[in-house]
Design a protein around this motif. Structure first.
Motif, PDB file in Angstrom:
ATOM      1  N   GLY A  21       0.789  -1.227   0.000  1.00  0.00           N
ATOM      2  CA  GLY A  21       0.000   0.000   0.000  1.00  0.00           C
ATOM      3  C   GLY A  21       0.823   1.279   0.000  1.00  0.00           C
ATOM      4  O   GLY A  21       0.266   2.368   0.086  1.00  0.00           O
ATOM      5  N   ASP A  46      -1.829  -9.142  -8.615  1.00  0.00           N
ATOM      6  CA  ASP A  46      -2.855  -9.016  -9.639  1.00  0.00           C
ATOM      7  C   ASP A  46      -2.818  -7.578 -10.157  1.00  0.00           C
ATOM      8  O   ASP A  46      -2.920  -6.631  -9.378  1.00  0.00           O
ATOM      9  N   TYR A  47      -2.649  -7.412 -11.450  1.00  0.00           N
ATOM     10  CA  TYR A  47      -2.569  -6.067 -12.031  1.00  0.00           C
ATOM     11  C   TYR A  47      -3.828  -5.250 -11.764  1.00  0.00           C
ATOM     12  O   TYR A  47      -3.792  -4.030 -11.812  1.00  0.00           O
ATOM     13  N   HIS A  48      -4.934  -5.890 -11.454  1.00  0.00           N
ATOM     14  CA  HIS A  48      -6.157  -5.149 -11.115  1.00  0.00           C
ATOM     15  C   HIS A  48      -5.985  -4.370  -9.804  1.00  0.00           C
ATOM     16  O   HIS A  48      -6.702  -3.426  -9.538  1.00  0.00           O
ATOM     17  N   ASP A  49      -5.017  -4.787  -8.980  1.00  0.00           N
ATOM     18  CA  ASP A  49      -4.742  -4.117  -7.714  1.00  0.00           C
ATOM     19  C   ASP A  49      -3.618  -3.092  -7.835  1.00  0.00           C
ATOM     20  O   ASP A  49      -3.236  -2.465  -6.857  1.00  0.00           O
ATOM     21  N   GLU A  51      -1.809   0.354  -9.505  1.00  0.00           N
ATOM     22  CA  GLU A  51      -2.179   1.646 -10.083  1.00  0.00           C
ATOM     23  C   GLU A  51      -0.951   2.530 -10.230  1.00  0.00           C
ATOM     24  O   GLU A  51      -0.197   2.719  -9.278  1.00  0.00           O
TER      25      GLU A  51
END
Length: 80
Positions: A21, A46-49, A51
């Motif tokens: 984080g 996971d690339y969805h997590d 940014e």
């Protein structure tokens, strides 16, 4: 600021674990030098997590860090 290097007596560290984080970036202190930065994640990634943030995103949240943000963050995200 964490300074990576071999001079442990001068406060440098060989490696550093960035907590989950955390927004992080890196730069080479000596423009005549170079660096190799790597990022390994565990457990699972996971690339969805993931940014990437722009200067505008970061400046809105951290205006007191303007100098660092201008040096290290993308003004506009590159096309990957």
């Amino acid at each position: 600021v964490i300074k990576l290097g071999r001079d442990v007596a001068a406060g440098e560290v060989l490696q550093f674990r960035v907590p989950a984080g955390t927004i992080f970036g890196s730069e080479v202190a000596d423009p005549a030098s170079f660096g190799l930065v790597s990022c390994a994640v565990a457990p699972g990634f996971d690339y969805h997590d993931f940014e990437l943030l722009t200067q505008a995103n970061l400046l809105a949240k951290y205006p007191d860090q303007k100098a660092v943000i201008k040096r290290l963050a993308y003004e506009k995200l590159p096309d990957f």
